[in-house]
Design an enzyme around this catalytic site. Structure first.
Site, short mmCIF file in Angstrom:
data_model
loop_
_atom_site.label_atom_id
_atom_site.label_comp_id
_atom_site.label_asym_id
_atom_site.label_seq_id
_atom_site.Cartn_x
_atom_site.Cartn_y
_atom_site.Cartn_z
CE LYS A 148 44.67 35.65 41.66
NZ LYS A 148 43.75 36.94 41.87
NE ARG A 171 41.80 44.47 49.94
CZ ARG A 171 41.27 44.75 48.33
NH1 ARG A 171 40.03 45.96 48.98
NH2 ARG A 171 41.48 45.22 47.56
#
Length: 581
Positions: free
Chosen positions: A359, A436
């Site tokens: 990030k 996920r």
């Protein structure tokens, strides 16, 4: 021959870390310790030293600690037989409705007219002078004449009677806390509003008092004694409820507040305090507080997860020094008779660096990625509440695949292929789509390893920035393959005052998560519809059980309200209770 990535040897210069958490037999439940135990080959040489994740060294005796939950206010709530004319204390909180018509003149409610007369019209003059209209959450206050039994009185706006709901009750309750803090009251009383000639319903009273308790419980855990003013808690010691108080609602409010404060405490804790190990210990402490041992816990270690084939979850955790912890809590119904079995799964990334797809740049929010376990926080907060009063006939499973997503020589790389516990292979096209991957194995586990047929699986996750773009910061998104389950969750969210919006589980987007070299890939083709393709990915890991996915990336955090919100606890609790026999 089959290809297998060789495990990297442990570098003597790079000691492993394991955060410490000590469990206390007290309402604060547990202490998170902001230090890391040095382990590995060099441990005997430096065992007396602890290294914080920030890089500083400190002695064991000086390790900083903080409660896992934000401490609940010490203020007590009780029903009083006094009326507004006879009660005495620091602050009297008087509810007022807004006029039904837009430009109509504001009038004090009839139950305040006698008190206003005894004060020579002070209340009506206060409203007129301050142009008070009774709007939801608004307030005005005044010092009463010397000799009065009450030092100050405040008019508190409720908004309009028509359509008054959980949202309005929550605003009223929050306003009670705000005014009590502003006026530095130690003893306060609040008149319970009348709606349609009757006191507020127990559900609305509970919503209001939950907000009051939360407003009186600031998170001061990481403040130091260097600034004594910053450590001052609201001085309110007692809040008396006048006229029509429902004490069962007050008890329910206290339980909900404790669960939400547990969630806020976990979500708001930095990653050098809240590690997967610390989260597992907090869950263990919650289970230990349950009545009659109704809530039990099993924590699967890395080797046990490997034996179950959880390659998707373990792929995310493999780059971190902190070991993964797979948490499974089970709440048994009173009497042991199970009519319904519900599984709640929370995404538990205690820190998400993004991995090799790190990030970076404006808007990455890497400094806030401690909240990437917001789903786990909501699930553990719900467990805290439900353990106080287990619903009849409902067996509840709380599941968290806790880990960190870090960058190291052992971390998964873009292009790696992982194998989940249901045998499906996944091409990792982006290491920052990691949540996920952990949820995939948790979903398989929920459906197959919880002891019988499951009636509903709900996963809760801070999963995608795309959901924030679609719905803004206030709403969570809901995806489900089952209309009945979706309706139940939406109903619970509405009753709880937590905004939730159903989104499409668009089958035409499913091709985006297909990979040419494996069964699936962990990201769609672009930023458009990213929250939908994430939900479609999760659906691949549930066979037959009714399933729903809540993306709470938006409402999990609110800087204006102090950070972690505790979103999801009330909805999940109401949802589980709706299954009670």
């Amino acid at each position: 021959p089959a290809c297998r990535r060789a495990p990297a040897p442990l570098s003597p210069a790079r000691p492993m870390s394991a955060m410490l958490l000590t469990t206390l037999m007290s309402p604060s439940i547990a202490l998170l310790r902001g230090s890391a135990l040095v382990a590995g080959p060099r441990a005997p040489l430096v065992a007396n030293m602890l290294r914080s994740r920030g890089g500083a060294t400190m002695a064991v005796a000086n390790a900083k600690t903080a409660p896992a939950a934000v401490p609940l206010t010490a203020a007590t709530i009780s029903a009083s037989s006094a009326d507004i004319a006879s009660w005495s204390g620091d602050l009297l909180l008087l509810p007022c409705w807004e006029a039904a018509e837009k430009n109509a003149k504001f009038e004090l409610p009839p139950e305040l007219s006698e008190l206003d007369s005894s004060l020579d019209g002070l209340l009506s003059s206060l409203a007129a002078d301050e142009e008070f209209k009774g709007k939801a959450g608004s307030s005005v206050s005044a010092l009463l004449p010397r000799g009065s039994a009450v030092r100050k009185a405040a008019l508190v706006g409720l908004g309009k009677q028509e359509g008054f709901s959980t949202s309005g009750a929550t605003k009223w309750g929050a306003a009670l806390a705000t005014i009590a803090k502003e006026q530095k009251a130690k003893a306060a009383a609040a008149l319970v509003p009348s709606l349609g000639g009757e006191p507020l319903s127990p559900a609305l009273q509970s919503a209001a008092l939950t907000a009051t308790l939360l407003g009186l419980s600031p998170d001061l855990r990481y403040k130091s004694s260097a600034d004594p003013e910053a450590l001052k808690k609201p001085p309110l010691a007692t809040l008396d409820l006048l006229g029509g108080a429902d004490m069962d609602a007050a008890r329910k409010a206290t339980s909900l507040a404790q669960g939400i404060l547990m969630t806020r405490g976990l979500v708001g804790s930095p990653a050098n305090y809240l590690t997967p190990t610390a989260m597992a210990e907090a869950a263990t402490a919650i289970a230990g507080m349950s009545k009659g041992g109704a809530l039990t816990i099993q924590v699967l270690e890395k080797a046990e997860c490997e034996a179950l084939g959880m390659g998707s979850y373990l792929g995310v955790s493999q780059g971190a020094m902190e070991p993964p912890k797979f948490i499974h809590m089970t709440l048994s119904p009173p009497g042991g008779k199970v009519c319904k079995r519900v599984c709640l799964i929370g995404k538990g990334l205690t820190f998400d660096s993004g991995g090799y797809n790190i990030k970076a740049g404006a808007g990455s929010m890497i400094e806030k990625m401690k909240f990437d376990m917001g789903g786990a926080g909501a699930v553990l907060g719900a467990a805290r509440v439900l353990a106080d009063a287990p619903p009849a006939g409902v067996e509840v499973h709380f599941i968290v695949a806790a880990c960190e997503n870090m960058v190291s020589e052992t971390a998964m790389r873009p292009g790696d292929i992982l194998t989940a516990s249901n045998g499906k292979t996944i091409e990792v096209v982006n290491t920052d789509a990691e949540g996920r991957l952990t949820l995939a194995d948790a979903l398989v586990y929920a459906e197959t390893k919880t002891g019988g047929k499951v009636d509903a699986i709900v996963d809760v996750a801070t999963l995608t920035g795309a959901c924030i773009i679609a719905l803004g910061p206030a709403y969570a998104g809901l995806w489900s393959d089952n209309d009945e389950l979706s309706d139940k969750l939406l109903g619970s969210a509405k009753a709880s005052g937590e905004p939730l919006w159903r989104m499409p589980l668009a089958p035409e987007y499913a091709e985006q998560i297909k990979s040419p070299i494996s069964d699936l890939k962990n990201l769609g083709n672009g930023p458009q519809g990213g929250s939908i393709t994430a939900a479609l990915f999760l659906k691949e890991f549930v066979k037959e059980t009714p399933w729903a996915h809540m993306d709470i990336a938006g409402p999990v955090w609110d800087d204006k309200q102090g950070g972690a919100t505790g979103y999801g606890v009330k909805t999940l609790v109401d949802f589980v209770e709706s299954h009670a026999a």
